[in-house]
Scaffold this motif. Structure first.
Motif, PDB file in Angstrom:
ATOM      1  N   PRO A   1       0.819  -1.212   0.000  1.00 27.50           N
ATOM      2  CA  PRO A   1       0.000   0.000   0.000  1.00 27.50           C
ATOM      3  C   PRO A   1       0.852   1.261   0.000  1.00 27.50           C
ATOM      4  CG  PRO A   1      -0.033  -1.016   2.167  1.00 27.50           C
ATOM      5  CD  PRO A   1       0.704  -1.963   1.273  1.00 27.50           C
ATOM      6  N   ALA A   2       0.518   2.195  -0.878  1.00 27.65           N
ATOM      7  CA  ALA A   2       1.273   3.430  -1.000  1.00 27.65           C
ATOM      8  C   ALA A   2       0.916   4.384   0.135  1.00 27.65           C
ATOM      9  CB  ALA A   2       0.987   4.093  -2.341  1.00 27.65           C
ATOM     10  N   TYR A   3       1.855   5.258   0.475  1.00 28.73           N
ATOM     11  CA  TYR A   3       1.613   6.296   1.477  1.00 28.73           C
ATOM     12  C   TYR A   3       0.519   7.225   0.953  1.00 28.73           C
ATOM     13  CZ  TYR A   3       2.886   9.617   5.185  1.00 28.73           C
ATOM     14  OH  TYR A   3       2.877  10.434   6.295  1.00 28.73           O
ATOM     15  N   SER A   4      -0.494   7.461   1.767  1.00 28.76           N
ATOM     16  CA  SER A   4      -1.687   8.153   1.301  1.00 28.76           C
ATOM     17  C   SER A   4      -1.893   9.472   2.017  1.00 28.76           C
ATOM     18  CB  SER A   4      -2.917   7.266   1.517  1.00 28.76           C
ATOM     19  OG  SER A   4      -3.222   7.184   2.904  1.00 28.76           O
ATOM     20  N   LYS A   5      -2.850  10.242   1.528  1.00 27.24           N
ATOM     21  CA  LYS A   5      -3.230  11.478   2.212  1.00 27.24           C
ATOM     22  C   LYS A   5      -3.790  11.176   3.595  1.00 27.24           C
ATOM     23  CE  LYS A   5      -5.684  15.840   1.424  1.00 27.24           C
ATOM     24  NZ  LYS A   5      -6.495  16.638   0.468  1.00 27.24           N
ATOM     25  N   VAL A   6      -4.436  10.042   3.744  1.00 32.67           N
ATOM     26  CA  VAL A   6      -4.922   9.616   5.067  1.00 32.67           C
ATOM     27  C   VAL A   6      -3.739   9.390   6.002  1.00 32.67           C
ATOM     28  CG1 VAL A   6      -6.018   7.688   6.281  1.00 32.67           C
ATOM     29  CG2 VAL A   6      -7.115   8.679   4.264  1.00 32.67           C
ATOM     30  N   ASP A   7      -2.717   8.671   5.531  1.00 31.22           N
ATOM     31  CA  ASP A   7      -1.526   8.441   6.347  1.00 31.22           C
ATOM     32  C   ASP A   7      -0.872   9.765   6.732  1.00 31.22           C
ATOM     33  OD1 ASP A   7      -1.715   5.624   6.076  1.00 31.22           O
ATOM     34  OD2 ASP A   7      -0.728   5.718   4.131  1.00 31.22           O
ATOM     35  N   ALA A   8      -0.752  10.667   5.757  1.00 35.48           N
ATOM     36  CA  ALA A   8      -0.088  11.949   5.999  1.00 35.48           C
ATOM     37  C   ALA A   8      -0.838  12.777   7.030  1.00 35.48           C
ATOM     38  CB  ALA A   8       0.036  12.723   4.684  1.00 35.48           C
ATOM     39  N   THR A   9      -2.155  12.815   6.935  1.00 32.08           N
ATOM     40  CA  THR A   9      -2.938  13.630   7.865  1.00 32.08           C
ATOM     41  C   THR A   9      -2.889  13.052   9.274  1.00 32.08           C
ATOM     42  OG1 THR A   9      -4.408  14.133   6.000  1.00 32.08           O
ATOM     43  CG2 THR A   9      -5.162  14.771   8.179  1.00 32.08           C
ATOM     44  N   ARG A  10      -2.938  11.725   9.373  1.00 31.13           N
ATOM     45  CA  ARG A  10      -2.807  11.096  10.690  1.00 31.13           C
ATOM     46  C   ARG A  10      -1.456  11.429  11.327  1.00 31.13           C
ATOM     47  NH1 ARG A  10      -5.615   5.871   8.948  1.00 31.13           N
ATOM     48  NH2 ARG A  10      -7.579   5.918  10.102  1.00 31.13           N
ATOM     49  N   GLU A  11      -0.406  11.338  10.532  1.00 33.55           N
ATOM     50  CA  GLU A  11       0.925  11.608  11.065  1.00 33.55           C
ATOM     51  C   GLU A  11       1.049  13.074  11.494  1.00 33.55           C
ATOM     52  OE1 GLU A  11       5.623  10.945   9.776  1.00 33.55           O
ATOM     53  OE2 GLU A  11       4.020  10.147   8.514  1.00 33.55           O
ATOM     54  N   ALA A  12       0.464  13.972  10.702  1.00 37.82           N
ATOM     55  CA  ALA A  12       0.511  15.397  11.041  1.00 37.82           C
ATOM     56  C   ALA A  12      -0.265  15.685  12.321  1.00 37.82           C
ATOM     57  CB  ALA A  12      -0.044  16.219   9.886  1.00 37.82           C
ATOM     58  N   ALA A  13      -1.433  15.070  12.471  1.00 40.75           N
ATOM     59  CA  ALA A  13      -2.243  15.297  13.676  1.00 40.75           C
ATOM     60  C   ALA A  13      -1.530  14.788  14.922  1.00 40.75           C
ATOM     61  CB  ALA A  13      -3.599  14.611  13.527  1.00 40.75           C
ATOM     62  N   LYS A  14      -0.854  13.659  14.789  1.00 41.66           N
ATOM     63  CA  LYS A  14      -0.117  13.127  15.943  1.00 41.66           C
ATOM     64  C   LYS A  14       1.026  14.064  16.322  1.00 41.66           C
ATOM     65  CE  LYS A  14       2.151   8.945  17.626  1.00 41.66           C
ATOM     66  NZ  LYS A  14       2.538   7.538  17.308  1.00 41.66           N
ATOM     67  N   ARG A  15       1.717  14.595  15.319  1.00 42.54           N
ATOM     68  CA  ARG A  15       2.825  15.502  15.603  1.00 42.54           C
ATOM     69  C   ARG A  15       2.327  16.805  16.220  1.00 42.54           C
ATOM     70  NH1 ARG A  15       6.962  16.722  10.842  1.00 42.54           N
ATOM     71  NH2 ARG A  15       7.185  14.455  11.138  1.00 42.54           N
ATOM     72  N   ALA A  16       1.231  17.343  15.659  1.00 41.81           N
ATOM     73  CA  ALA A  16       0.716  18.623  16.152  1.00 41.81           C
ATOM     74  C   ALA A  16       0.000  18.485  17.486  1.00 41.81           C
ATOM     75  CB  ALA A  16      -0.217  19.232  15.112  1.00 41.81           C
ATOM     76  N   GLY A  17      -0.487  17.289  17.793  1.00 40.81           N
ATOM     77  CA  GLY A  17      -1.222  17.084  19.033  1.00 40.81           C
ATOM     78  C   GLY A  17      -2.621  17.645  19.005  1.00 40.81           C
ATOM     79  N   CYS A  18      -3.182  17.810  17.794  1.00 45.92           N
ATOM     80  CA  CYS A  18      -4.536  18.354  17.669  1.00 45.92           C
ATOM     81  C   CYS A  18      -5.130  17.885  16.346  1.00 45.92           C
ATOM     82  CB  CYS A  18      -4.525  19.878  17.735  1.00 45.92           C
ATOM     83  SG  CYS A  18      -3.677  20.674  16.351  1.00 45.92           S
ATOM     84  N   VAL A  19      -6.360  18.255  16.095  1.00 51.13           N
ATOM     85  CA  VAL A  19      -7.039  17.881  14.855  1.00 51.13           C
ATOM     86  C   VAL A  19      -6.422  18.640  13.674  1.00 51.13           C
ATOM     87  CG1 VAL A  19      -9.224  18.043  13.582  1.00 51.13           C
ATOM     88  CG2 VAL A  19      -9.202  17.235  15.960  1.00 51.13           C
ATOM     89  N   VAL A  20      -6.183  17.916  12.600  1.00 51.64           N
ATOM     90  CA  VAL A  20      -5.712  18.518  11.349  1.00 51.64           C
ATOM     91  C   VAL A  20      -6.725  18.224  10.259  1.00 51.64           C
ATOM     92  CG1 VAL A  20      -3.925  18.500   9.563  1.00 51.64           C
ATOM     93  CG2 VAL A  20      -3.273  18.371  11.974  1.00 51.64           C
TER      94      VAL A  20
END
Length: 558
Positions: free
Chosen positions: A446-465
């Motif tokens: 499975p390719a890296y997706s926009k879903v994967d990217a948004t989840r990773e960003a939200a975890k890093r930011a500590g809030c909803v993205v």
């Protein structure tokens, strides 16, 4: 909401059904093939009417048998189909479709990519059932000359079925086997052929909606827009994000009898109208003792003179969506400009960080929005003050770009009541390493997706993205994820207009003021944003979006 599944989750659901003894893999394959034929005839009823040779069991499923030949002045040409089958169970579905069409009087030609001896057991069983009715041309490789030769005799084809890979593809499509280019050979010469994919167009990653290719040079080569994609049980993530909708055309779901099984516990969902109905109380026949402050008070900061329009759009959206009060925080240079433009909205002078601190002493201000038209210098000063107040906060536009050179300075004070709303460029500035992974050319699945990217960003930011786009993806730090897709019957290309994102930021802010949790506010606002665009239609400008909310709410019964 509706689950969006990965390919692995779908395989697990099917295997659980088989292991339970409730159904066999062969039965699931038969149901899938029948579902495809049903979907084709529902989409194009004329294909169900212009044939002969309907068998009694199929007549029950798809209507009465056609009139006898003598009822026609001349015998019509039998309809023709080409079915392209692959080396796995998607190919097995294709053999079922071929058999069902043949039994209905169609002329059917079947091509197999791969070795029949190596087909999985269920696919092999349906291959053997098919060969009792018709032949199979086998190609072990997708050499262009093979397909070009066959294209010469396909000029009267009515239907082309792609059953090559579906959701099962995990390896790359190499340069000499770029599947859509080869399938396109059969269709470019056949202008009237309907094009149908089973599960997913072959070559598309089910988990990311991205084509799997060798090099960037191959992106877009031979891209074939299917008119109809038929999938089963639940949509896959790839149907809704990235290139998925462009490849799939119209996606139709067919049940294969798995609905009674336990949920897959998927963490990705497609947002639907039910989220709004469940979030808003019914106002019909209700006697209110509420007052404006019980519906929240939002503060939206503007830019200086000549830069207040975006914030005013946000404020109008916040008020229309249900905030009890909305105040614009305005620097001295813009006070006259704003005062001459507003009525129901309020205005407060907010000059610099100290001015914002003073305004925020009013504890009734429970939701903040910073960024639209604000200017990066003003945003850099104001955002830390706003975040220190620990109110529900939307950060958009300049409030994000102001920290492009030092993202950690933004991430450090963020808290769980925040919502970030970047578009692609802002996302790349805040999360450059994540964006780089998303922009890599995928060579395997499975390719890296926009879903994967948004989840990773939200975890890093500590809030909803909320990662904006026609495939808007929303995630929280715990990994919950939703997709608000403006595709298929919800396509609204006129949302690509200046100020559209500002209105969305205001929608989220207004819902936060009403007391919605950040994830719920972002999901609800994203769905309503598209619904307002659909309500208005072409010609939409951003000012129109908030004004469609009353009509949308009436249709929803809230």
């Amino acid at each position: 909401m509706t689950e969006l599944l990965t390919a692995a989750q779908m395989r697990a659901i099917e295997q659980a059904a088989i292991d339970s003894g409730e159904v066999t893999g062969l039965e699931l394959m038969e149901r899938a093939g029948r579902g495809v034929v049903e979907a084709i005839f529902e989409e194009w009823p004329e294909l169900a009417e212009e044939h002969h040779g309907l068998t009694p069991d199929l007549a029950t499923d798809w209507g009465p048998a056609p009139q006898p030949l003598e009822a026609f002045d001349a015998e019509p040409r039998p309809l023709q189909a080409v079915v392209l089958c692959g080396p796995g169970n998607n190919g097995g579905d294709g053999f079922v479709v071929a058999r069902l069409l043949k039994e209905r009087g169609w002329g059917v030609e079947v091509f197999l990519y791969g070795d029949a001896e190596r087909l999985p057991p269920d696919a092999r069983a349906n291959y053997e059932r098919w060969v009792q009715l018709g032949g199979v041309q086998v190609f072990e490789t997708f050499e262009p000359e093979n397909w070009e030769r066959e294209a010469d005799v396909k000029t009267d084809c009515d239907l082309i079925i792609d059953a090559v890979f579906g959701t099962g593809l995990v390896r790359r499509i190499s340069a000499d086997m770029w599947l859509h280019e080869k399938i396109a050979v059969l269709t470019t010469e056949v202008a009237n052929a309907r094009r149908v994919a089973i599960d997913l167009p072959s070559g598309l990653c089910a988990d990311s909606g991205r084509p799997l290719v060798d090099t960037e040079d191959e992106i877009g080569q031979g891209r074939l827009g299917f008119e109809l994609t038929v999938s089963f049980h639940r949509e896959k993530i790839g149907h809704r994000v990235s290139d998925g909708a462009a490849f799939c055309g119209k996606t139709v779901l067919k049940s294969i009898g798995l609905d009674e099984l336990p949920s897959s516990r998927a963490k990705t969902r497609a947002i639907g109208g039910e989220i709004v109905r469940s979030a808003y109380p019914s106002f019909v026949g209700k006697s209110f003792v509420d007052h404006k402050f019980s519906h929240g008070h939002a503060l939206i900061l503007t830019g200086g003179a000549g830069r207040t329009g975006a914030a005013r759009l946000s404020a109008r959206g916040a008020l229309r969506i249900g905030a009890g009060l909305v105040t614009l925080g305005v620097p001295p240079s813009a006070q006259m400009e704003v005062a001459s433009q507003i009525s129901a909205l309020m205005m407060s002078r907010v000059e610099g960080g100290e001015g914002l601190k003073a305004v925020l002493e009013d504890v009734r201000l429970n939701a903040l929005c910073l960024g639209p038209g604000m200017g990066q210098a003003r945003a850099r000063e104001m955002v830390p003050v706003a975040l220190a107040a620990k109110r529900a906060t939307v950060l958009d536009a300049d409030a994000l770009s102001a920290f492009a050179d030092e993202p950690d300075a933004l991430f450090a004070p963020l808290h769980e009541e925040c919502v970030l709303t970047p578009h692609g460029g802002e996302f790349a500035r805040l999360f450059p390493d994540i964006a780089a992974k998303l922009n890599e050319t995928p060579t395997k699945g499975p390719a890296y997706s926009k879903v994967d990217a948004t989840r990773e960003a939200a975890k890093r930011a500590g809030c909803v993205v909320l990662f904006k786009g026609p495939d808007t993806v929303i995630a929280d730090p715990e990994g919950r994820c939703s997709v608000s897709s403006a595709h298929y019957d919800r396509a609204a290309p006129w949302l690509a207009t200046a100020g559209s994102g500002d209105a969305l930021a205001g929608f989220i802010t207004g819902l936060l003021a009403r007391g919605f949790a950040p994830m719920q506010a972002a999901e609800t606002a994203a769905w309503l944003h598209v619904e307002c665009a659909l309500e208005f239609g072409p010609g939409l400008i951003a000012e129109d979006l908030p004004e469609q909310l009353p009509a949308v709410f009436r249709k929803l019964g809230v």
